[in-house]
Design a protein around this motif. Structure first.
Motif, PDB file in Angstrom:
ATOM      1  N   ARG A 175       3.753   6.489  -1.439  1.00  0.00           N
ATOM      2  CA  ARG A 175       3.067   6.219  -2.704  1.00  0.00           C
ATOM      3  C   ARG A 175       1.776   5.478  -2.407  1.00  0.00           C
ATOM      4  N   GLU A 176       0.762   5.776  -3.210  1.00  0.00           N
ATOM      5  CA  GLU A 176      -0.514   5.090  -3.048  1.00  0.00           C
ATOM      6  C   GLU A 176      -0.394   3.684  -3.618  1.00  0.00           C
ATOM      7  N   HIS A 177      -0.961   2.710  -2.888  1.00  0.00           N
ATOM      8  CA  HIS A 177      -0.881   1.324  -3.325  1.00  0.00           C
ATOM      9  C   HIS A 177      -2.041   0.528  -2.735  1.00  0.00           C
ATOM     10  N   GLN A 178      -2.947   0.086  -3.577  1.00  0.00           N
ATOM     11  CA  GLN A 178      -4.056  -0.777  -3.193  1.00  0.00           C
ATOM     12  C   GLN A 178      -4.821  -0.264  -1.974  1.00  0.00           C
ATOM     13  N   GLY A 179      -5.148   1.019  -1.981  1.00  0.00           N
ATOM     14  CA  GLY A 179      -5.992   1.587  -0.931  1.00  0.00           C
ATOM     15  C   GLY A 179      -5.280   2.035   0.324  1.00  0.00           C
ATOM     16  N   HIS A 183       6.254  -1.475   2.528  1.00  0.00           N
ATOM     17  CA  HIS A 183       5.897  -1.241   3.924  1.00  0.00           C
ATOM     18  C   HIS A 183       4.720  -0.281   3.944  1.00  0.00           C
ATOM     19  N   ALA A 184       3.575  -0.771   4.341  1.00  0.00           N
ATOM     20  CA  ALA A 184       2.407   0.103   4.450  1.00  0.00           C
ATOM     21  C   ALA A 184       2.654   1.115   5.557  1.00  0.00           C
ATOM     22  N   HIS A 185       2.393   2.369   5.249  1.00  0.00           N
ATOM     23  CA  HIS A 185       2.539   3.432   6.242  1.00  0.00           C
ATOM     24  C   HIS A 185       1.359   3.339   7.201  1.00  0.00           C
TER      25      HIS A 185
END
Length: 100
Positions: free
Chosen positions: A42-46, A6-8
């Motif tokens: 967490r950082e993930h793909q920008g 889930h993108a924040h």
């Protein structure tokens, strides 16, 4: 282990996490989560993901009782507290400890 992706919302999360950001770093497999406002990011793909499991995982054989003076760092996580212990986040649940 399955982790929800889930993108924040970038509008509500303009902060960039890193070693000097002031939020608790939580090693988690091949990456680092950051405890921020009751969430794990967490950082993930920008972008930043909400790092949450989509399954209930009991930490078997965990005799240690976490609490205010147990010696492990506590991290606010939603409506409860996780304890950082041996590379895991433990949360008390129904008489046992969950592995987050």
């Amino acid at each position: 282990m399955t982790t929800l992706h889930h993108a924040h919302d970038s509008h509500s999360h303009t902060h960039t996490h890193g070693p000097e950001c002031g939020h608790t770093e939580v090693p988690h497999g091949d990456h680092v989560d950051y405890a921020h406002d009751g969430h794990m990011h967490r950082e993930h793909q920008g972008h930043w993901d909400e790092c949450e499991r989509d399954e209930h995982v009991v930490h078997e054989g965990h005799e240690h009782r976490h609490g205010q003076d147990c010696g492990h760092e506590s991290v606010l996580h939603g409506d409860h507290v996780d304890y950082l212990h041996d590379g895991h986040r433990h949360a008390e649940h129904d008489g046992h400890w969950d592995d987050h």
